[in-house]
Enzyme design. Structure first.
Site, PDB file in Angstrom:
ATOM      1  N   LYS A  14       0.745  -1.490  -0.123  1.00 17.68           N
ATOM      2  CA  LYS A  14       0.040   0.076  -0.111  1.00 17.68           C
ATOM      3  C   LYS A  14       0.793   1.318  -0.058  1.00 17.68           C
ATOM      4  O   LYS A  14       0.594   2.175  -0.844  1.00 17.68           O
ATOM      5  CB  LYS A  14      -1.037  -0.059   1.287  1.00 17.68           C
ATOM      6  CG  LYS A  14      -1.814  -1.285   1.361  1.00 17.68           C
ATOM      7  CD  LYS A  14      -2.598  -1.171   2.560  1.00 17.68           C
ATOM      8  CE  LYS A  14      -1.996  -1.159   3.864  1.00 17.68           C
ATOM      9  NZ  LYS A  14      -1.370  -2.395   4.237  1.00 17.68           N
ATOM     10  N   ARG A  88      -9.845   0.751   8.727  1.00 12.56           N
ATOM     11  CA  ARG A  88      -9.507  -0.701   9.131  1.00 12.56           C
ATOM     12  C   ARG A  88     -10.394  -1.152   9.883  1.00 12.56           C
ATOM     13  O   ARG A  88     -10.397  -2.494  10.226  1.00 12.56           O
ATOM     14  CB  ARG A  88      -8.232  -0.479  10.111  1.00 12.56           C
ATOM     15  CG  ARG A  88      -6.957  -0.777   9.374  1.00 12.56           C
ATOM     16  CD  ARG A  88      -5.732  -0.500  10.360  1.00 12.56           C
ATOM     17  NE  ARG A  88      -4.689  -1.282  10.021  1.00 12.56           N
ATOM     18  CZ  ARG A  88      -3.399  -0.735   9.560  1.00 12.56           C
ATOM     19  NH1 ARG A  88      -3.361   0.535   9.072  1.00 12.56           N
ATOM     20  NH2 ARG A  88      -2.393  -1.356   9.136  1.00 12.56           N
ATOM     21  N   ARG A 127      11.929  -5.273   4.766  1.00 14.29           N
ATOM     22  CA  ARG A 127      11.759  -4.015   4.535  1.00 14.29           C
ATOM     23  C   ARG A 127      12.418  -2.972   5.181  1.00 14.29           C
ATOM     24  O   ARG A 127      12.923  -3.027   6.472  1.00 14.29           O
ATOM     25  CB  ARG A 127      10.135  -3.559   4.840  1.00 14.29           C
ATOM     26  CG  ARG A 127       9.786  -2.064   4.766  1.00 14.29           C
ATOM     27  CD  ARG A 127       8.637  -1.812   4.893  1.00 14.29           C
ATOM     28  NE  ARG A 127       7.794  -2.292   6.144  1.00 14.29           N
ATOM     29  CZ  ARG A 127       6.477  -2.394   6.015  1.00 14.29           C
ATOM     30  NH1 ARG A 127       5.640  -1.950   5.263  1.00 14.29           N
ATOM     31  NH2 ARG A 127       5.931  -2.808   7.114  1.00 14.29           N
ATOM     32  N   ARG A 161      11.338  -1.053  10.888  1.00 15.14           N
ATOM     33  CA  ARG A 161      10.495  -0.664  11.990  1.00 15.14           C
ATOM     34  C   ARG A 161      10.352  -1.732  13.028  1.00 15.14           C
ATOM     35  O   ARG A 161      10.779  -2.850  12.851  1.00 15.14           O
ATOM     36  CB  ARG A 161       8.850  -0.796  11.277  1.00 15.14           C
ATOM     37  CG  ARG A 161       8.685   0.322  10.581  1.00 15.14           C
ATOM     38  CD  ARG A 161       7.335   0.187   9.351  1.00 15.14           C
ATOM     39  NE  ARG A 161       6.159  -0.526  10.217  1.00 15.14           N
ATOM     40  CZ  ARG A 161       5.006  -0.366   9.597  1.00 15.14           C
ATOM     41  NH1 ARG A 161       4.724   0.114   8.114  1.00 15.14           N
ATOM     42  NH2 ARG A 161       3.978  -1.020   9.972  1.00 15.14           N
ATOM     43  N   ARG A 172      -0.708  -8.814  13.636  1.00 17.19           N
ATOM     44  CA  ARG A 172      -0.996  -8.017  12.654  1.00 17.19           C
ATOM     45  C   ARG A 172      -2.122  -8.467  11.548  1.00 17.19           C
ATOM     46  O   ARG A 172      -2.884  -7.939  11.080  1.00 17.19           O
ATOM     47  CB  ARG A 172       0.152  -7.029  11.986  1.00 17.19           C
ATOM     48  CG  ARG A 172       0.912  -6.236  12.737  1.00 17.19           C
ATOM     49  CD  ARG A 172       2.229  -5.827  12.281  1.00 17.19           C
ATOM     50  NE  ARG A 172       2.335  -5.004  11.123  1.00 17.19           N
ATOM     51  CZ  ARG A 172       3.355  -4.802  10.452  1.00 17.19           C
ATOM     52  NH1 ARG A 172       4.727  -5.177  10.994  1.00 17.19           N
ATOM     53  NH2 ARG A 172       3.289  -3.971   9.399  1.00 17.19           N
TER      54      ARG A 172
HETATM   55  P1  AP5 Z   1       4.884  -1.496   1.753  1.00 17.75           P
HETATM   56  O1  AP5 Z   1       4.706  -0.612   0.623  1.00 17.75           O
HETATM   57  O2  AP5 Z   1       5.650  -0.935   3.003  1.00 17.75           O
HETATM   58  O3  AP5 Z   1       3.588  -2.348   2.455  1.00 17.75           O
HETATM   59  P2  AP5 Z   1       2.363  -1.851   3.107  1.00 17.75           P
HETATM   60  O4  AP5 Z   1       1.177  -2.478   2.720  1.00 17.75           O
HETATM   61  O5  AP5 Z   1       2.309  -0.210   3.130  1.00 17.75           O
HETATM   62  O6  AP5 Z   1       2.728  -2.393   4.604  1.00 17.75           O
HETATM   63  P3  AP5 Z   1       2.600  -1.690   5.901  1.00 17.75           P
HETATM   64  O7  AP5 Z   1       3.339  -2.762   6.857  1.00 17.75           O
HETATM   65  O8  AP5 Z   1       3.103  -0.409   5.969  1.00 17.75           O
HETATM   66  O9  AP5 Z   1       1.242  -2.072   6.297  1.00 17.75           O
HETATM   67  P4  AP5 Z   1       0.595  -1.779   7.585  1.00 17.75           P
HETATM   68  O10 AP5 Z   1      -0.861  -1.801   7.475  1.00 17.75           O
HETATM   69  O11 AP5 Z   1       0.728  -3.293   8.546  1.00 17.75           O
HETATM   70  O12 AP5 Z   1       1.136  -0.622   8.455  1.00 17.75           O
HETATM   71  P5  AP5 Z   1       0.565   0.719   8.914  1.00 17.75           P
HETATM   72  O13 AP5 Z   1       1.911   1.495   8.888  1.00 17.75           O
HETATM   73  O14 AP5 Z   1      -0.635   1.115   8.260  1.00 17.75           O
HETATM   74  O15 AP5 Z   1       5.580  -2.863   1.266  1.00 17.75           O
HETATM   75  C1  AP5 Z   1       6.406  -3.960   2.036  1.00 17.75           C
HETATM   76  C2  AP5 Z   1       7.721  -4.206   1.637  1.00 17.75           C
HETATM   77  O16 AP5 Z   1       7.433  -5.179   0.234  1.00 17.75           O
HETATM   78  C3  AP5 Z   1       8.673  -3.124   1.224  1.00 17.75           C
HETATM   79  O17 AP5 Z   1      10.064  -3.472   1.284  1.00 17.75           O
HETATM   80  C4  AP5 Z   1       8.432  -3.124  -0.346  1.00 17.75           C
HETATM   81  O18 AP5 Z   1       9.690  -2.665  -0.962  1.00 17.75           O
HETATM   82  C5  AP5 Z   1       8.181  -4.564  -0.736  1.00 17.75           C
HETATM   83  N1  AP5 Z   1       7.245  -4.532  -1.839  1.00 17.75           N
HETATM   84  C6  AP5 Z   1       6.027  -3.706  -2.064  1.00 17.75           C
HETATM   85  N2  AP5 Z   1       5.571  -4.056  -3.267  1.00 17.75           N
HETATM   86  C7  AP5 Z   1       6.186  -5.165  -3.727  1.00 17.75           C
HETATM   87  C8  AP5 Z   1       5.969  -5.861  -5.002  1.00 17.75           C
HETATM   88  N3  AP5 Z   1       5.090  -5.330  -5.907  1.00 17.75           N
HETATM   89  N4  AP5 Z   1       6.797  -6.767  -5.000  1.00 17.75           N
HETATM   90  C9  AP5 Z   1       7.957  -7.132  -4.349  1.00 17.75           C
HETATM   91  N5  AP5 Z   1       8.061  -6.436  -3.123  1.00 17.75           N
HETATM   92  C10 AP5 Z   1       7.361  -5.302  -2.969  1.00 17.75           C
HETATM   93  O19 AP5 Z   1       0.020   0.340  10.473  1.00 17.75           O
HETATM   94  C11 AP5 Z   1       1.071   0.232  11.497  1.00 17.75           C
HETATM   95  C12 AP5 Z   1       0.407  -0.173  12.827  1.00 17.75           C
HETATM   96  O20 AP5 Z   1      -0.185   1.141  13.095  1.00 17.75           O
HETATM   97  C13 AP5 Z   1      -0.783  -0.784  13.005  1.00 17.75           C
HETATM   98  O21 AP5 Z   1      -0.267  -2.234  13.109  1.00 17.75           O
HETATM   99  C14 AP5 Z   1      -1.973  -0.520  13.911  1.00 17.75           C
HETATM  100  O22 AP5 Z   1      -1.375  -0.739  15.103  1.00 17.75           O
HETATM  101  C15 AP5 Z   1      -1.752   0.975  13.788  1.00 17.75           C
HETATM  102  N6  AP5 Z   1      -2.771   1.738  12.762  1.00 17.75           N
HETATM  103  C16 AP5 Z   1      -2.644   2.241  11.641  1.00 17.75           C
HETATM  104  N7  AP5 Z   1      -3.732   2.526  10.804  1.00 17.75           N
HETATM  105  C17 AP5 Z   1      -4.584   2.285  11.657  1.00 17.75           C
HETATM  106  C18 AP5 Z   1      -5.911   2.300  11.848  1.00 17.75           C
HETATM  107  N8  AP5 Z   1      -6.491   2.779  10.542  1.00 17.75           N
HETATM  108  N9  AP5 Z   1      -6.674   1.983  12.761  1.00 17.75           N
HETATM  109  C19 AP5 Z   1      -6.243   1.651  13.893  1.00 17.75           C
HETATM  110  N10 AP5 Z   1      -4.706   1.152  14.047  1.00 17.75           N
HETATM  111  C20 AP5 Z   1      -4.089   1.597  13.055  1.00 17.75           C
END
Ligand code: AP5
Length: 214
Positions: A14, A88, A127, A161, A172
């Site tokens: 994402k 979410r 990552r 991270r 997660r």
């Molecule tokens: P990346 O693009 O970083 O993936 P992502 O989907 O953004 O993953 P996240 O881990 O950031 O999502 P998340 O939802 O767990 O975390 P968030 O920060 O929102 O890609 C991942 C890796 O793969 C990278 O190394 C990239 O280079 C590689 N890659 C990407 N595309 C690729 C491809 N096509 N092929 C090969 N490699 C590829 O949330 C963190 C925490 O915050 C949550 O656990 C929760 O505690 C809290 N939180 C955040 N939002 C909320 C909410 N709305 N409600 C409640 N709690 C929340």
């Protein structure tokens, strides 16, 4: 102006695709995960409140993230918003609908990024990101061109991270399947859902998303 949600489990790509859409379409990424991580890095009261919850891989409360999104939406976005990691829960989805209605805008598309769990473990544990500009890299699939230096801004502040480990990822993923995956049906019923193959390479995923948006 196009407002979209990028929906998918942790590591689905994402953030990677949101950054590309910002560059190619002048859209604005609103990532609740990034906002919360910024609060932790700055040591704010909010950061202290959510640090333990995030380290365990659990979701923070709906009220907190809805408040963050509401505040950021007030800045507006000419090219539209990319909601990344929000909503979410069904409560967050309802709140987003109300916020958009209140500002006279609409949600145009929800892009579900489909991946399998085994690929997510590899992606998450490999990552790293630039602490200065937020560019996302991966040890195997997308390393920096010069080791230790960000391709985009030249910073050497590359970091991993705290919640990117196999153990926290299990929580997660459970949170995603229990609380977030019901949104797939919710947006399908609204006629807004489009699914893309998130396992394809980064350029192919970008092309597929572009086709959906065009
Ligand atoms: P990346 O693009 O970083 O993936 P992502 O989907 O953004 O993953 P996240 O881990 O950031 O999502 P998340 O939802 O767990 O975390 P968030 O920060 O929102 O890609 C991942 C890796 O793969 C990278 O190394 C990239 O280079 C590689 N890659 C990407 N595309 C690729 C491809 N096509 N092929 C090969 N490699 C590829 O949330 C963190 C925490 O915050 C949550 O656990 C929760 O505690 C809290 N939180 C955040 N939002 C909320 C909410 N709305 N409600 C409640 N709690 C929340």
């Amino acid at each position: 102006m196009t407002n979209i949600i990028l929906l998918g489990p942790p590591g689905a790509g994402k953030g990677t695709q949101a950054k590309r859409l910002e560059e190619s379409r002048g859209m604005v990424q609103l990532s609740t995960g990034d906002m919360l991580k910024e609060a932790i890095a700055k040591g704010t009261a909010l950061g202290k409140q959510v640090e333990g919850i995030m380290a365990r891989g659990e979701l923070v409360t709906d009220e907190i993230v809805i408040g963050l999104i509401e505040a950021k939406m007030q800045d507006g976005a000419k090219g539209g918003f990319i909601f990344d990691g929000f909503p979410r829960t069904l409560k967050q989805a309802d709140a987003l609908g109300e916020l958009l209605t209140r500002t006279g805008s609409t949600l145009d598309r929800v892009v579900e990024m489909q991946v399998d769990d085994a690929a997510l473990v590899d992606r998450i544990t490999g990552r790293y990101t630039c602490g200065n500009c937020g560019a996302v890299y991966h040890d195997k699939t997308h390393p920096t061109k010069v080791a230790g230096t960000c391709d985009v801004c030249g910073s050497t502040n590359l970091k991993r991270r705290a919640d990117d480990n196999a153990e926290t990822l299990k929580t997660r993923l459970m949170e995603y399947y229990k609380k977030t995956s019901p949104l797939i049906g919710y947006y399908y019923a609204k006629g807004l859902l489009a699914s893309v193959d998130g396992l394809a390479d980064v350029d192919s995923v970008s092309s597929e998303i572009s086709s959906v948006l065009d």
